[in-house]
Design an enzyme around this catalytic site. Structure first.
Site, mmCIF file in Angstrom:
data_model
loop_
_atom_site.group_PDB
_atom_site.id
_atom_site.type_symbol
_atom_site.label_atom_id
_atom_site.label_comp_id
_atom_site.label_asym_id
_atom_site.label_seq_id
_atom_site.Cartn_x
_atom_site.Cartn_y
_atom_site.Cartn_z
ATOM 1 N N HIS A 1 0.823 -1.223 0.000
ATOM 2 C CA HIS A 1 0.000 0.000 0.000
ATOM 3 C C HIS A 1 0.856 1.272 0.000
ATOM 4 O O HIS A 1 0.312 2.370 -0.151
ATOM 5 C CB HIS A 1 -0.945 0.029 1.208
ATOM 6 N N ASP B 1 -2.254 -10.717 -2.096
ATOM 7 C CA ASP B 1 -2.848 -10.208 -0.852
ATOM 8 C C ASP B 1 -4.351 -9.980 -1.069
ATOM 9 O O ASP B 1 -4.798 -9.676 -2.181
ATOM 10 C CB ASP B 1 -2.161 -8.894 -0.472
ATOM 11 N N HIS C 1 -6.050 -7.566 -0.266
ATOM 12 C CA HIS C 1 -6.328 -6.169 -0.614
ATOM 13 C C HIS C 1 -5.551 -5.783 -1.872
ATOM 14 O O HIS C 1 -4.451 -6.284 -2.104
ATOM 15 C CB HIS C 1 -5.909 -5.249 0.534
ATOM 16 N N ASP D 1 -3.794 -12.979 3.767
ATOM 17 C CA ASP D 1 -5.027 -12.520 4.424
ATOM 18 C C ASP D 1 -6.269 -12.828 3.591
ATOM 19 O O ASP D 1 -7.379 -12.511 4.018
ATOM 20 C CB ASP D 1 -4.955 -11.032 4.784
HETATM 21 C C1 SP5 Z 1 -0.981 -5.150 3.948
HETATM 22 C C2 SP5 Z 1 -2.401 -5.215 4.330
HETATM 23 O O1 SP5 Z 1 -3.009 -6.283 4.297
HETATM 24 N N1 SP5 Z 1 -2.979 -4.096 4.755
HETATM 25 C C3 SP5 Z 1 -4.328 -4.127 5.166
HETATM 26 C C4 SP5 Z 1 -4.866 -2.766 5.193
HETATM 27 C C5 SP5 Z 1 -6.348 -2.782 5.289
HETATM 28 N N2 SP5 Z 1 -6.806 -2.539 6.589
HETATM 29 C C6 SP5 Z 1 -8.193 -2.221 6.602
HETATM 30 C C7 SP5 Z 1 -8.673 -2.153 7.992
HETATM 31 C C8 SP5 Z 1 -10.130 -2.064 8.054
HETATM 32 C C9 SP5 Z 1 -10.673 -2.200 9.418
HETATM 33 N N3 SP5 Z 1 -10.006 -3.111 10.291
HETATM 34 C C10 SP5 Z 1 -10.624 -3.143 11.575
HETATM 35 C C11 SP5 Z 1 -9.779 -3.824 12.600
HETATM 36 C C12 SP5 Z 1 -8.675 -2.922 13.071
HETATM 37 N N4 SP5 Z 1 -7.972 -3.476 14.168
HETATM 38 ZN ZN ZN Z 2 -4.024 -7.230 2.879
#
Ligand code: SP5
Ligand code: ZN
Length: 353
Positions: free
Chosen positions: A168, A204, A206, A292
Site C-alpha cells: 500500500h 494479498d 487487498h 489474508d
Molecule cells: C498489507 C495489508 O493487508 N494491509 C491491510 C490494510 C487494510 N486494513 C483495513 C482495515 C479495516 C478495518 N479493520 C478493523 C480492525 C482494526 N484493528
Molecule cells: Zn491485505
C-alpha cells in the site's frame, strides 16, 4: 531445493499498538509476533539473515522527502510537546492536504510535526512509533537480500519475510499498515540487475494500490492483482477496480481482478491462473504474498484455503522464472505460518515440475 527464508530480527521492532479506524482506536493487527509465527511455519527451510543494503534502490522507488520524513518523524514527535499534550507517543495525522484542501495550490511545508504527518501518511490506521523506521528499513533489506540470492544465481526462488508489509506504500506516502514498498523495491532491484522484464503478482486480499501507482506509467514492470472488490466497500476503496490498466507507456501493463466477498478457492484460483497468463513471458517474478485472503483471516472476507495457496504457488512456480516472494498481509496468527509454507511448497513444486 528448499526456498531460503530471508529475515531480520529488526523487523520485530515496529509495534503498531493501535489503528484508528472510523474514528475509533482499535487493536493493531499487524503484530511483531507475525514474524515468529511465520518462522515457526517455515521451520524446515534454510534461514538467511538480511544483509544491510544502501539506499540506492529505495530512493529510486520512493521520494527523498518521504523517506527522510519516515526516518526522522518519530524522533521529532518525541521532541515535540505531544507526549505531555496528548499522552501518546505514536505519530498520528489529523489533517490531510488532499486535493480537497490544496485545490491545485502549491503546498508550503508544515512546520508542526502533527501537520506534516498528514502530508506523507494517507490514512489514520498507520501510525509511526519507536522502531517503525528500523523495522520498515530492515524489511527492505530482506527484499534486497532475496533479490541478491536470485540474481547471483545461488537460488531460483527466495522468500523475503518482510514486516511491516509494503504494497500500500506509494512513491510519496504510507498507509494500509505499509511504510516502504518492499515488493516494488524488489522489482526495481531486479530491473537494475538486468533481470529483464519483471512482473509483480499480488495475492494479498487487498489491492496493492502503492505498487500499482509506482509502476502505473511503466511497461518494464507489470503489475497484476487478485483481491476483494474495492467497489464492494473494501480498503483501499479508491483503487483496484477492473478498469484500471495503466497509463502512457504503462497502458495495459496493469491487471486487476477484483473478487466478490465470500469467494472461495475455485474463483480465486481462476484469477491466479489469469495472472499467471498475464505474467507469461516475464523474465523475473515478484510475488506479493499476502495470506489474508484465507478463510480464517480477520481482515478479509475471501475464503481461500491452505490448499488454495499451495495451488497458487504451483501456478506461479511453473512459470519457471527467477522469483522473489515478498510477505505482505496475513493476520490470523494460528494459521499464518502454515499458509506461507503452503504457498512456498507449491511454488517449489511448480518450478521443479
Ligand atoms: C498489507 C495489508 O493487508 N494491509 C491491510 C490494510 C487494510 N486494513 C483495513 C482495515 C479495516 C478495518 N479493520 C478493523 C480492525 C482494526 N484493528
Ligand atoms: Zn491485505
Amino acid at each position: 531445493m528448499p526456498i531460503p527464508v530471508v529475515w531480520s530480527p529488526e523487523t520485530r521492532r515496529h509495534e503498531p499498538m493501535r489503528e484508528v479506524w472510523v474514528g475509533v482506536p482499535t487493536d493493531g493487527t499487524e503484530l511483531p509476533e507475525r514474524v515468529d509465527r511465520i518462522l515457526d511455519g517455515l521451520g524446515n527451510q534454510p534461514r538467511v539473515e538480511a544483509v544491510v543494503h544502501g539506499d540506492e534502490v529505495l530512493r529510486r522507488v520512493h521520494a527523498e522527502a518521504f523517506v527522510d520524513h519516515l526516518r526522522t518523524v518519530h524522533a521529532e514527535w518525541l521532541a515535540g510537546p505531544y507526549d505531555d499534550l496528548v499522552g501518546q507517543d505514536r505519530v498520528a495525522p489529523y489533517v490531510f492536504p488532499t486535493p480537497a484542501m490544496t485545490q491545485g495550490m502549491p503546498l508550503t511545508r508544515a512546520t508542526a510535526t502533527h501537520g506534516r504527518a498528514g502530508q506523507f501518511g494517507y490514512d489514520t490506521m498507520t501510525l509511526v512509533g519507536p522502531g517503525t523506521w528500523e523495522a520498515a528499513r530492515a524489511a527492505v533489506d530482506c527484499a534486497l537480500t532475496a533479490v541478491d540470492l536470485v540474481t547471483n544465481g545461488a537460488e531460483s526462488t527466495a522468500y523475503a519475510l518482510c514486516r511491516p508489509p509494503g504494497h500500500h506504500a506509494t512513491r510519496d506516502g504510507y498507509g494500509g499498515s505499509c511504510y516502504l514498498n518492499n515488493a516494488a523495491i524488489a522489482a526495481q532491484a531486479l530491473r537494475d540487475a538486468d533481470a529483464g522484464r519483471v512482473t509483480v503478482v499480488d495475492l494479498d486480499a487487498h489491492h496493492g494500490n502503492g505498487t500499482q501507482a509506482i509502476f502505473w506509467e511503466r511497461d518494464d514492470v507489470r503489475y497484476g492483482s487478485v483481491h476483494v472488490d474495492p467497489g464492494a466497500g473494501w480498503f483501499p476503496h479508491f483503487f483496484g477496480h477492473a478498469h484500471e490498466s495503466g497509463s502512457g507507456q504503462g497502458a495495459g501493463a496493469t491487471r486487476n481482478l477484483p473478487l466478490e466477498e465470500g469467494s472461495e478457492d475455485a474463483a480465486w484460483l481462476d484469477a491466479v491462473r489469469e495472472l499467471a497468463q498475464f505474467a507469461d513471458g516475464t523474465d523475473a517474478l515478484v510475488v506479493s504474498l499476502g495470506v489474508d485472503a484465507a478463510a480464517e483471516d480477520p481482515e478479509s472476507p475471501l475464503q481461500v484455503t491452505a490448499d488454495g495457496y499451495a495451488a497458487a504457488g504451483r501456478l506461479l512456480g511453473s512459470l519457471g522464472v527467477p522469483a522473489v516472494v515478498v510477505q505482505e498481509g496475513g493476520y490470523h496468527l494460528d494459521t499464518l505460518g502454515g499458509l506461507v509454507a503452503a504457498y512456498l511448497g507449491g511454488h517449489e513444486q511448480g518450478s521443479n515440475g
